[in-house]
Design a protein around this motif. Structure first.
Motif, PDB file in Angstrom:
ATOM      1  N   ARG A 273     -21.509 -45.202   2.361  1.00 32.56           N
ATOM      2  CA  ARG A 273     -20.833 -46.242   1.209  1.00 32.56           C
ATOM      3  C   ARG A 273     -21.723 -45.919  -0.278  1.00 32.56           C
ATOM      4  O   ARG A 273     -21.291 -46.201  -1.165  1.00 32.56           O
ATOM      5  CB  ARG A 273     -21.473 -47.778   1.639  1.00 32.56           C
ATOM      6  CG  ARG A 273     -20.923 -48.976   0.758  1.00 32.56           C
ATOM      7  CD  ARG A 273     -21.260 -50.307   1.457  1.00 32.56           C
ATOM      8  NE  ARG A 273     -20.622 -50.543   2.624  1.00 32.56           N
ATOM      9  CZ  ARG A 273     -19.257 -51.007   2.716  1.00 32.56           C
ATOM     10  NH1 ARG A 273     -18.891 -51.328   1.747  1.00 32.56           N
ATOM     11  NH2 ARG A 273     -18.917 -51.145   3.895  1.00 32.56           N
TER      12      ARG A 273
ATOM     13  N   HIS B 108     -19.711 -45.180  -3.934  1.00 36.48           N
ATOM     14  CA  HIS B 108     -20.180 -46.020  -4.999  1.00 36.48           C
ATOM     15  C   HIS B 108     -20.635 -45.167  -6.053  1.00 36.48           C
ATOM     16  O   HIS B 108     -20.160 -45.516  -7.296  1.00 36.48           O
ATOM     17  CB  HIS B 108     -21.392 -47.174  -4.623  1.00 36.48           C
ATOM     18  CG  HIS B 108     -20.823 -48.568  -4.169  1.00 36.48           C
ATOM     19  ND1 HIS B 108     -20.094 -49.237  -4.691  1.00 36.48           N
ATOM     20  CD2 HIS B 108     -21.199 -48.931  -2.850  1.00 36.48           C
ATOM     21  CE1 HIS B 108     -19.999 -50.521  -4.045  1.00 36.48           C
ATOM     22  NE2 HIS B 108     -20.669 -50.213  -2.723  1.00 36.48           N
TER      23      HIS B 108
ATOM     24  N   PHE C 157     -17.143 -43.646  -7.270  1.00 31.22           N
ATOM     25  CA  PHE C 157     -16.552 -44.755  -8.131  1.00 31.22           C
ATOM     26  C   PHE C 157     -17.058 -44.826  -9.396  1.00 31.22           C
ATOM     27  O   PHE C 157     -16.322 -44.929 -10.386  1.00 31.22           O
ATOM     28  CB  PHE C 157     -16.420 -46.174  -7.310  1.00 31.22           C
ATOM     29  CG  PHE C 157     -16.080 -47.212  -8.149  1.00 31.22           C
ATOM     30  CD1 PHE C 157     -14.741 -47.389  -7.795  1.00 31.22           C
ATOM     31  CD2 PHE C 157     -16.787 -48.005  -9.017  1.00 31.22           C
ATOM     32  CE1 PHE C 157     -14.094 -48.677  -8.643  1.00 31.22           C
ATOM     33  CE2 PHE C 157     -16.127 -49.005  -9.527  1.00 31.22           C
ATOM     34  CZ  PHE C 157     -14.911 -49.458  -9.333  1.00 31.22           C
TER      35      PHE C 157
ATOM     36  N   LEU D  77     -12.236 -46.487  -3.829  1.00 31.50           N
ATOM     37  CA  LEU D  77     -11.915 -47.731  -3.451  1.00 31.50           C
ATOM     38  C   LEU D  77     -11.542 -47.600  -2.019  1.00 31.50           C
ATOM     39  O   LEU D  77     -11.783 -48.596  -1.227  1.00 31.50           O
ATOM     40  CB  LEU D  77     -10.939 -48.377  -4.213  1.00 31.50           C
ATOM     41  CG  LEU D  77     -11.557 -49.031  -5.708  1.00 31.50           C
ATOM     42  CD1 LEU D  77     -10.496 -49.369  -6.500  1.00 31.50           C
ATOM     43  CD2 LEU D  77     -12.660 -50.148  -5.225  1.00 31.50           C
ATOM     44  N   SER D  78     -10.516 -46.737  -1.680  1.00 35.02           N
ATOM     45  CA  SER D  78      -9.717 -46.598  -0.733  1.00 35.02           C
ATOM     46  C   SER D  78     -11.067 -46.437   0.685  1.00 35.02           C
ATOM     47  O   SER D  78     -11.020 -46.929   1.685  1.00 35.02           O
ATOM     48  CB  SER D  78      -8.895 -45.654  -0.511  1.00 35.02           C
ATOM     49  OG  SER D  78      -7.695 -45.747  -1.378  1.00 35.02           O
TER      50      SER D  78
ATOM     51  N   LEU E 175     -14.048 -47.086   0.418  1.00 36.10           N
ATOM     52  CA  LEU E 175     -14.922 -48.116   0.456  1.00 36.10           C
ATOM     53  C   LEU E 175     -14.234 -49.212   1.480  1.00 36.10           C
ATOM     54  O   LEU E 175     -15.027 -50.076   2.354  1.00 36.10           O
ATOM     55  CB  LEU E 175     -15.458 -48.710  -0.814  1.00 36.10           C
ATOM     56  CG  LEU E 175     -16.348 -48.109  -1.557  1.00 36.10           C
ATOM     57  CD1 LEU E 175     -16.536 -48.485  -2.798  1.00 36.10           C
ATOM     58  CD2 LEU E 175     -17.845 -47.953  -0.948  1.00 36.10           C
ATOM     59  N   ALA E 176     -12.871 -49.444   1.310  1.00 36.64           N
ATOM     60  CA  ALA E 176     -12.148 -50.400   1.869  1.00 36.64           C
ATOM     61  C   ALA E 176     -12.417 -49.981   3.577  1.00 36.64           C
ATOM     62  O   ALA E 176     -12.320 -50.788   4.715  1.00 36.64           O
ATOM     63  CB  ALA E 176     -10.669 -50.404   1.614  1.00 36.64           C
TER      64      ALA E 176
ATOM     65  N   ASP F 215     -15.483 -51.225   4.828  1.00 32.45           N
ATOM     66  CA  ASP F 215     -15.362 -52.628   5.044  1.00 32.45           C
ATOM     67  C   ASP F 215     -14.636 -52.921   6.412  1.00 32.45           C
ATOM     68  O   ASP F 215     -15.108 -53.930   7.130  1.00 32.45           O
ATOM     69  CB  ASP F 215     -14.611 -53.363   3.959  1.00 32.45           C
ATOM     70  CG  ASP F 215     -15.302 -53.433   2.462  1.00 32.45           C
ATOM     71  OD1 ASP F 215     -16.509 -53.404   2.714  1.00 32.45           O
ATOM     72  OD2 ASP F 215     -14.772 -53.711   1.560  1.00 32.45           O
TER      73      ASP F 215
ATOM     74  N   LYS G 251      -9.675 -54.246  -2.022  1.00 34.50           N
ATOM     75  CA  LYS G 251      -9.984 -52.838  -2.557  1.00 34.50           C
ATOM     76  C   LYS G 251      -8.898 -52.062  -2.178  1.00 34.50           C
ATOM     77  O   LYS G 251      -8.403 -51.100  -3.089  1.00 34.50           O
ATOM     78  CB  LYS G 251     -11.162 -52.279  -1.789  1.00 34.50           C
ATOM     79  CG  LYS G 251     -12.602 -52.709  -2.151  1.00 34.50           C
ATOM     80  CD  LYS G 251     -13.710 -52.204  -1.493  1.00 34.50           C
ATOM     81  CE  LYS G 251     -14.886 -52.611  -2.017  1.00 34.50           C
ATOM     82  NZ  LYS G 251     -15.422 -54.014  -1.118  1.00 34.50           N
ATOM     83  N   TYR G 252      -8.207 -52.151  -1.076  1.00 33.56           N
ATOM     84  CA  TYR G 252      -6.880 -51.502  -0.856  1.00 33.56           C
ATOM     85  C   TYR G 252      -5.788 -51.690  -1.812  1.00 33.56           C
ATOM     86  O   TYR G 252      -5.086 -50.850  -2.338  1.00 33.56           O
ATOM     87  CB  TYR G 252      -6.423 -51.509   0.533  1.00 33.56           C
ATOM     88  CG  TYR G 252      -6.919 -50.541   1.686  1.00 33.56           C
ATOM     89  CD1 TYR G 252      -6.995 -49.122   1.487  1.00 33.56           C
ATOM     90  CD2 TYR G 252      -7.587 -51.081   2.686  1.00 33.56           C
ATOM     91  CE1 TYR G 252      -7.446 -48.329   2.302  1.00 33.56           C
ATOM     92  CE2 TYR G 252      -8.265 -50.385   3.550  1.00 33.56           C
ATOM     93  CZ  TYR G 252      -8.185 -48.932   3.580  1.00 33.56           C
ATOM     94  OH  TYR G 252      -8.537 -48.173   4.505  1.00 33.56           O
TER      95      TYR G 252
ATOM     96  N   LYS H 160      -6.079 -52.770  -5.020  1.00 41.00           N
ATOM     97  CA  LYS H 160      -6.630 -52.265  -6.225  1.00 41.00           C
ATOM     98  C   LYS H 160      -6.328 -50.876  -6.289  1.00 41.00           C
ATOM     99  O   LYS H 160      -5.819 -50.054  -7.311  1.00 41.00           O
ATOM    100  CB  LYS H 160      -8.127 -52.577  -6.439  1.00 41.00           C
ATOM    101  CG  LYS H 160      -8.602 -52.308  -7.892  1.00 41.00           C
ATOM    102  CD  LYS H 160      -7.832 -52.902  -8.872  1.00 41.00           C
ATOM    103  CE  LYS H 160      -8.212 -52.204 -10.318  1.00 41.00           C
ATOM    104  NZ  LYS H 160      -7.489 -52.511 -11.429  1.00 41.00           N
ATOM    105  N   ALA H 161      -6.889 -49.952  -5.019  1.00 40.07           N
ATOM    106  CA  ALA H 161      -6.576 -48.673  -4.943  1.00 40.07           C
ATOM    107  C   ALA H 161      -5.054 -48.297  -5.221  1.00 40.07           C
ATOM    108  O   ALA H 161      -4.524 -47.230  -5.571  1.00 40.07           O
ATOM    109  CB  ALA H 161      -7.072 -48.210  -3.790  1.00 40.07           C
TER     110      ALA H 161
END
Length: 199
Positions: free
Chosen positions: A147, A151, A154, A170-171, A173-174, A177, A189-190, A192-193
């Motif tokens: 993670r 970040h 990102f 973002l993918s 990090l998703a 999650d 996040k998905y 937004k990606a």
């Protein structure tokens, strides 16, 4: 039954993260393969494995798509948007080692690539090395480190305006999650990606 249908919809939705050309060429077959695998999976571990496989497949195809784009318009040799040959060599050796689950070997190559990229001011080389290190951390069940690295990817990607890097982080990090059980954060996040990938 409802959970099964929900998972199929999630898989269908996630396949939209593949590059458009890849989706057009293999979309129907991909969905069929993942649906069949989902039907055959028996345990939550199997399902997590399917999500991880899908996720890493998307990342690999996005990387290959990005590489194709970069090869058609690389800036000058000294640009931070170029990946020097020695960095690329480390990454192309580290990736297959990671695929073979030889994490110590992959980590050595990734760290070498990171050092070389930073010495040569190659931001994209640094991002590639960080991505490999994050993948290794994820596979070694060090979600916290994974993670942190994502970040960092990102932030660096956003700083240079590298949308595919922002979307990929973002993918990633998703997925973390999802592993943590925070499906709402993963969904945000998905989406937004996906929005970034489609621009």
């Amino acid at each position: 039954m409802k959970m099964h249908q929900t998972l199929i919809l999630i898989f269908l939705w996630l396949t939209r993260l593949y590059p458009p050309e890849f989706q057009a060429r293999f979309g129907k077959e991909m969905f069929q393969i993942y649906r069949d695998q989902l039907n055959e999976s028996g345990s939550p571990g199997d399902l997590l494995g399917l999500f991880a496989d899908l996720f890493w497949s998307i990342i690999k195809e996005r990387y290959h798509d990005w590489r194709r784009k970069m090869n058609n318009g690389i800036p000058s040799e000294n640009s931070p948007h170029n990946i020097p040959e020695d960095v690329l060599e480390c990454l192309t050796k580290g990736g297959p080692a990671w695929n073979r689950q030889e994490y110590a070997v992959a980590k050595r190559y990734a760290n070498d690539a990171l050092i070389l990229a930073r010495q040569q001011n190659s931001v994209l080389g640094e991002l590639g090395a960080l991505q490999l290190l994050a993948n290794i951390a994820f596979n070694e069940i060090d979600d916290h480190l994974s993670r942190e690295i994502h970040h960092s990817i990102f932030e660096k990607s956003a700083l240079i305006g590298f949308t595919d890097g922002v979307a990929a982080s973002l993918s990633n990090l998703a997925l973390l999650d999802v592993v943590d059980g925070d499906l709402i954060a993963a969904q945000v996040k998905y989406y937004k990606a996906l929005e970034l990938y489609e621009t």
